[in-house]
Design an enzyme around this catalytic site. Sequence first.
Site, PDB file in Angstrom:
ATOM      1  CE  LYS A 162      16.332 -11.716  -7.438  1.00 45.36           C
ATOM      2  NZ  LYS A 162      16.639 -11.142  -6.158  1.00 45.36           N
ATOM      3  CG  ASN A 222       0.068   2.328   3.663  1.00 44.97           C
ATOM      4  OD1 ASN A 222      -0.947   2.329   2.975  1.00 44.97           O
ATOM      5  ND2 ASN A 222       1.231   2.804   3.249  1.00 44.97           N
ATOM      6  N   GLY A 223      -1.051  -0.926   6.597  1.00 41.41           N
ATOM      7  CA  GLY A 223      -0.807  -1.759   7.786  1.00 41.41           C
ATOM      8  C   GLY A 223      -1.990  -2.670   8.044  1.00 41.41           C
ATOM      9  CG  HIS A 259      21.969 -37.192   1.030  1.00 43.99           C
ATOM     10  ND1 HIS A 259      22.364 -38.380   1.593  1.00 43.99           N
ATOM     11  CD2 HIS A 259      23.087 -36.450   0.871  1.00 43.99           C
ATOM     12  CE1 HIS A 259      23.679 -38.350   1.793  1.00 43.99           C
ATOM     13  NE2 HIS A 259      24.132 -37.186   1.351  1.00 43.99           N
ATOM     14  CB  CYS A 263      -0.880   0.010   1.244  1.00 43.90           C
ATOM     15  SG  CYS A 263      -1.932  -1.421   1.362  1.00 43.90           S
ATOM     16  NE  ARG A 275       4.799   1.475  -1.252  1.00 42.91           N
ATOM     17  CZ  ARG A 275       5.293   1.254  -0.060  1.00 42.91           C
ATOM     18  NH1 ARG A 275       6.570   1.459   0.156  1.00 42.91           N
ATOM     19  NH2 ARG A 275       4.548   0.842   0.922  1.00 42.91           N
ATOM     20  CD  GLU A 326      12.351 -11.997  -6.887  1.00 42.01           C
ATOM     21  OE1 GLU A 326      11.522 -11.485  -6.138  1.00 42.01           O
ATOM     22  OE2 GLU A 326      13.578 -11.803  -6.745  1.00 42.01           O
ATOM     23  CD  GLU A 375      19.247 -13.185  -4.494  1.00 45.61           C
ATOM     24  OE1 GLU A 375      18.563 -13.686  -3.594  1.00 45.61           O
ATOM     25  OE2 GLU A 375      18.897 -12.169  -5.120  1.00 45.61           O
ATOM     26  CD1 TRP A 418      -0.055  -5.967  -3.390  1.00 43.37           C
ATOM     27  CD2 TRP A 418       0.393  -6.581  -1.293  1.00 43.37           C
ATOM     28  NE1 TRP A 418       0.613  -7.166  -3.432  1.00 43.37           N
ATOM     29  CE2 TRP A 418       0.896  -7.569  -2.161  1.00 43.37           C
ATOM     30  CE3 TRP A 418       0.562  -6.759   0.080  1.00 43.37           C
ATOM     31  CZ2 TRP A 418       1.546  -8.702  -1.712  1.00 43.37           C
ATOM     32  CZ3 TRP A 418       1.209  -7.891   0.534  1.00 43.37           C
ATOM     33  CH2 TRP A 418       1.702  -8.852  -0.364  1.00 43.37           C
ATOM     34  CE  LYS A 472      12.740  -3.097  -4.174  1.00 45.12           C
ATOM     35  NZ  LYS A 472      13.654  -4.177  -4.605  1.00 45.12           N
TER      36      LYS A 472
HETATM   37  C1  AGP Z   1      13.967 -10.034  -3.612  1.00 46.07           C
HETATM   38  O1  AGP Z   1      14.108 -10.121  -4.968  1.00 46.07           O
HETATM   39  C2  AGP Z   1      12.652 -10.054  -3.082  1.00 46.07           C
HETATM   40  N1  AGP Z   1      11.725  -9.392  -3.843  1.00 46.07           N
HETATM   41  C3  AGP Z   1      12.444 -10.184  -1.584  1.00 46.07           C
HETATM   42  O2  AGP Z   1      12.853 -11.481  -1.278  1.00 46.07           O
HETATM   43  C4  AGP Z   1      13.123  -9.195  -0.611  1.00 46.07           C
HETATM   44  O3  AGP Z   1      14.510  -9.368  -0.635  1.00 46.07           O
HETATM   45  C5  AGP Z   1      12.566  -9.422   0.803  1.00 46.07           C
HETATM   46  O4  AGP Z   1      11.187  -9.176   0.792  1.00 46.07           O
HETATM   47  C6  AGP Z   1      13.239  -8.583   1.855  1.00 46.07           C
HETATM   48  O5  AGP Z   1      13.050  -7.232   1.624  1.00 46.07           O
HETATM   49  P1  AGP Z   1      13.917  -6.147   2.374  1.00 46.07           P
HETATM   50  O6  AGP Z   1      15.324  -6.341   1.951  1.00 46.07           O
HETATM   51  O7  AGP Z   1      13.349  -4.836   1.901  1.00 46.07           O
HETATM   52  O8  AGP Z   1      13.733  -6.368   3.837  1.00 46.07           O
END
Ligand code: AGP
Length: 609
Positions: free
Chosen positions: A486, A100-101, A505, A2, A27, A489, A482, A74, A604
Amino acid sequence: MCGIVGFVGTENAKERIVDGLKRLEYRGYDSAGIALPIDGKIQIRKHVGEITNLEKIIADDSFDAPVGIGHTRWATHGAPSDINAHPHGNQDDSIAIVHNGIIENYQEIREWLAREYGVQFKSETDSEVIAHLIGIYYDGDLLSAVNKAVEDMRGAYAVCAIAAAEPDKIVAVRKDAPLVAGIGRGCNFIASDIPALLKYVREVYLIENNETVVLTKDDITIYNDRGQKVKRDVFHVNWDADAAEKEGYDHFMIKEIHEQPKGIQETLMRRVDEEGNINLDGIAMTKEDIEGFNKVYIVACGTAYHAGLVGKSLIEKLAKIPVEVDVASEFRYRDPFVDENTLFIAISQSGETLDTLAALREAKAKGARILSVVNVVGSSVARESDDVFYTWAGPEIAVASTKAYTTQLICMYLIALYMGRTKGILSQGEYDRILNELKALPEKVEEILAKEEQLAFLAKKFHHKEHVFFIGRGLDCGVSYEGSLKLKEISYIHSFAIAAGELKHGTIALMDPDSLVVALATQDDLYEKMVSNIVEVTARGARVIGMAKEGRVEIEQVADEAVYIPSCADEVTPVLTVIPLQIFAYYVAKERGCNIDKPKNLAKSVTVE
Ligand code: AGP
């Protein structure tokens, strides 16, 4: 996630609010709305979907005012819909709010409002109760009504409210959700995030937890939770507004991938002086503090957590302190062993991730020393930490984190080096060797970026795969996680990362000619073992992209494709290895026609649990 934008001036609130909301689009959101006090009434217009949908229903000139509030939602409580979109009004729309929240006790409040005041709710949201609470407490003073409403609310919130009877002001309040007031000339702004305001203002007040702020066109007054006026220093925002534009790249993600040499350089420069000493300016941690730590916890979410995995290896190796890495959502509920001899490192790009923030508070309550690695200056994680080690990545817009990760890694190196040196465990020679390797990274990252075409070619070749496995050993293992995140997502391909030695295993059962394996083999002492792992999966028909240091040409004999990173010390490979993985994920997603900067279902900054 949001977003909130509010404006108080003499005219054209609509234009400023819509502009601010658009700047928060990155966001992630599912609906948008705006409320304006017009001719003694509050008019609310909102629409599910993109802001362009909202623009169509607010295009008429009669819908404008000098004051207003807007929101991008959101969904958390209630599906994305016109009705559930914010702003929300009270019974007769004499009050409107954006929020927001999450209001944790909203059900309880709903029942009470329905029972005692006959309130009929229009939406399924938790937020709507806020408008009704303010409405029932309102007797001509919006500030006092907001303060009373807040007493009934439990949870996290940034709320902005307007009243039809006081059409010249906005009252806002925050608890555990960000809020910033922008100082204009003859006008003022309020927003959940600084980028929403950058077109208009550069001077802001960062609103703290449990503070209420009253904005009129000529004044911004901040009150603490005891109703006392608070004096706040003006925070000057240095970011270039253009940094938030794509600058000719197709997507923010690829632009941000290319910004990594600069981000790494900048993050190093801010902390390493010309003599090669790491300066901890602004960090109060002493030699005695460092010598007193018998344990380090690194806690974060998603990509930031993956930076923590590398951080663990570095701190254990260079400073010889045991490190546990945990995802924040697990840490906060498992009563971890934390005391005053624990160093707790929170890593977060946004500094607003709710689970990370909650974990930080948990550790703080148990007496741990809190050091955070954060990108957004003035964010909640930064403000609640004892010390902050900022990453200098600049604003990261794409949901998929890239430059934040590599700069987080740089911070982990600097923290580990500093601790190792301070404790006298790391020799000057070793320290200099690793620092020189770090200094050479920006140029080496440039070398990898120059191979973009090769990775685009591999993406074309393999983008139809539905299952991709990332494997590695040692430092490569953390980077595999990572790389896998990537890819999944942004391309929606099922991907999975695993320590290469664990394959046999269980996971090797999945290997067949449809599988693609990305094998990271950059660690000199583990190289041969990785070659064996590659042979194991190719024997089951899997196709393999192998990644190794330049000169390790044997990999071409076992893998279908080889990608090389420039020669470097094993310790610094993660910063280089992740770059081809980011580029590969980007081009695979592009081949598949995905919405790269705003992947479905993701936001985001995750400010809800
Ligand atoms: C990364 O590509 C993500 N979109 C997500 O995992 C992100 O790193 C995670 O939500 C943590 O966010 P922050 O670093 O803003 O705390």
